[in-house]
Scaffold this motif. Sequence first.
Motif, PDB file in Angstrom:
ATOM      1  N   GLU A  53       0.840  -1.193   0.000  1.00 47.19           N
ATOM      2  CA  GLU A  53       0.000   0.000   0.000  1.00 47.19           C
ATOM      3  C   GLU A  53       0.875   1.244   0.000  1.00 47.19           C
ATOM      4  OE1 GLU A  53      -3.143   2.109   3.061  1.00 47.19           O
ATOM      5  OE2 GLU A  53      -3.146  -0.084   2.952  1.00 47.19           O
ATOM      6  N   THR A  54       0.452   2.252  -0.752  1.00 49.56           N
ATOM      7  CA  THR A  54       1.172   3.516  -0.779  1.00 49.56           C
ATOM      8  C   THR A  54       0.205   4.669  -0.559  1.00 49.56           C
ATOM      9  OG1 THR A  54       0.934   3.849  -3.155  1.00 49.56           O
ATOM     10  CG2 THR A  54       2.892   2.659  -2.420  1.00 49.56           C
ATOM     11  N   GLU A  55       0.767   5.806  -0.196  1.00 50.79           N
ATOM     12  CA  GLU A  55      -0.012   7.023  -0.037  1.00 50.79           C
ATOM     13  C   GLU A  55       0.315   7.939  -1.206  1.00 50.79           C
ATOM     14  OE1 GLU A  55      -0.434  10.770   3.028  1.00 50.79           O
ATOM     15  OE2 GLU A  55       0.238   8.849   3.805  1.00 50.79           O
ATOM     16  N   GLY A  56      -0.654   8.155  -2.064  1.00 51.00           N
ATOM     17  CA  GLY A  56      -0.472   9.033  -3.207  1.00 51.00           C
ATOM     18  C   GLY A  56      -0.225   8.274  -4.496  1.00 51.00           C
ATOM     19  N   LEU A  57      -0.768   8.812  -5.580  1.00 53.22           N
ATOM     20  CA  LEU A  57      -0.647   8.173  -6.883  1.00 53.22           C
ATOM     21  C   LEU A  57       0.794   8.174  -7.383  1.00 53.22           C
ATOM     22  CD1 LEU A  57      -2.301   6.777  -9.063  1.00 53.22           C
ATOM     23  CD2 LEU A  57      -2.754   9.011 -10.065  1.00 53.22           C
ATOM     24  N   LYS A  58       1.502   9.254  -7.146  1.00 53.54           N
ATOM     25  CA  LYS A  58       2.908   9.327  -7.559  1.00 53.54           C
ATOM     26  C   LYS A  58       3.738   8.257  -6.856  1.00 53.54           C
ATOM     27  CE  LYS A  58       6.727  12.537  -8.117  1.00 53.54           C
ATOM     28  NZ  LYS A  58       7.179  13.925  -7.959  1.00 53.54           N
ATOM     29  N   SER A  59       3.480   8.061  -5.588  1.00 55.44           N
ATOM     30  CA  SER A  59       4.192   7.047  -4.809  1.00 55.44           C
ATOM     31  C   SER A  59       3.908   5.649  -5.351  1.00 55.44           C
ATOM     32  CB  SER A  59       3.791   7.146  -3.337  1.00 55.44           C
ATOM     33  OG  SER A  59       4.423   6.148  -2.585  1.00 55.44           O
ATOM     34  N   CYS A  60       2.691   5.425  -5.798  1.00 54.12           N
ATOM     35  CA  CYS A  60       2.327   4.136  -6.384  1.00 54.12           C
ATOM     36  C   CYS A  60       3.184   3.867  -7.626  1.00 54.12           C
ATOM     37  CB  CYS A  60       0.840   4.129  -6.744  1.00 54.12           C
ATOM     38  SG  CYS A  60       0.302   2.637  -7.594  1.00 54.12           S
ATOM     39  N   GLY A  61       3.252   4.840  -8.516  1.00 58.21           N
ATOM     40  CA  GLY A  61       4.074   4.693  -9.712  1.00 58.21           C
ATOM     41  C   GLY A  61       5.543   4.506  -9.388  1.00 58.21           C
ATOM     42  N   ASN A  62       6.017   5.255  -8.393  1.00 55.08           N
ATOM     43  CA  ASN A  62       7.416   5.113  -7.981  1.00 55.08           C
ATOM     44  C   ASN A  62       7.706   3.718  -7.443  1.00 55.08           C
ATOM     45  OD1 ASN A  62       7.982   7.754  -8.713  1.00 55.08           O
ATOM     46  ND2 ASN A  62       7.786   8.555  -6.634  1.00 55.08           N
ATOM     47  N   SER A  63       6.747   3.143  -6.725  1.00 58.24           N
ATOM     48  CA  SER A  63       6.915   1.776  -6.210  1.00 58.24           C
ATOM     49  C   SER A  63       7.068   0.779  -7.353  1.00 58.24           C
ATOM     50  CB  SER A  63       5.726   1.363  -5.347  1.00 58.24           C
ATOM     51  OG  SER A  63       5.678   2.112  -4.172  1.00 58.24           O
ATOM     52  N   ALA A  64       6.229   0.923  -8.362  1.00 56.80           N
ATOM     53  CA  ALA A  64       6.294   0.018  -9.511  1.00 56.80           C
ATOM     54  C   ALA A  64       7.605   0.176 -10.266  1.00 56.80           C
ATOM     55  CB  ALA A  64       5.100   0.266 -10.435  1.00 56.80           C
ATOM     56  N   TRP A  65       8.000   1.413 -10.538  1.00 62.64           N
ATOM     57  CA  TRP A  65       9.256   1.647 -11.253  1.00 62.64           C
ATOM     58  C   TRP A  65      10.445   1.164 -10.431  1.00 62.64           C
ATOM     59  CZ3 TRP A  65      10.384   2.726 -16.117  1.00 62.64           C
ATOM     60  CH2 TRP A  65       9.344   3.164 -16.948  1.00 62.64           C
ATOM     61  N   GLY A  66      10.394   1.366  -9.123  1.00 60.19           N
ATOM     62  CA  GLY A  66      11.468   0.883  -8.254  1.00 60.19           C
ATOM     63  C   GLY A  66      11.585  -0.633  -8.293  1.00 60.19           C
ATOM     64  N   TYR A  67      10.458  -1.304  -8.290  1.00 64.27           N
ATOM     65  CA  TYR A  67      10.460  -2.767  -8.349  1.00 64.27           C
ATOM     66  C   TYR A  67      11.019  -3.243  -9.694  1.00 64.27           C
ATOM     67  CZ  TYR A  67       8.958  -7.576  -7.763  1.00 64.27           C
ATOM     68  OH  TYR A  67       8.946  -8.953  -7.654  1.00 64.27           O
ATOM     69  N   ALA A  68      10.610  -2.582 -10.766  1.00 69.62           N
ATOM     70  CA  ALA A  68      11.117  -2.952 -12.096  1.00 69.62           C
ATOM     71  C   ALA A  68      12.630  -2.755 -12.165  1.00 69.62           C
ATOM     72  CB  ALA A  68      10.426  -2.130 -13.171  1.00 69.62           C
TER      73      ALA A  68
END
Length: 97
Positions: A53-68
């Motif tokens: 879970e993340t707080e904020g849409l930008k953080s969500c995208g950053n989580s995905a890019w970080g995982y990639a």
Amino acid sequence: MKSRNWILPILLALSACGDECSSYSDYSCKQISKANYNVYFYMPNGDQIYLGETEGLKSCGNSAWGYATQKNISENTDWGYICCMIAKGSSCYEKHR
């Protein structure tokens, strides 16, 4: 007495100036950007991985890019992600990216 035919076009124009996100969401753009999200990552082979879970849409995208990046697939165009808005008692009320 002067004609007031100009009032209706002005009122219609002003009503069109609303938040553009409301055309596809129950929430305003500001609310969408600040909401909490469940992050789902999709590997190139189609496997779905829950990133948390993340707080904020930008953080969500950053989580995905970080995982990639962590998995050395950020340059691969076959991966994807979805941000599931946590709202109204649902773990995925709306999907955003």
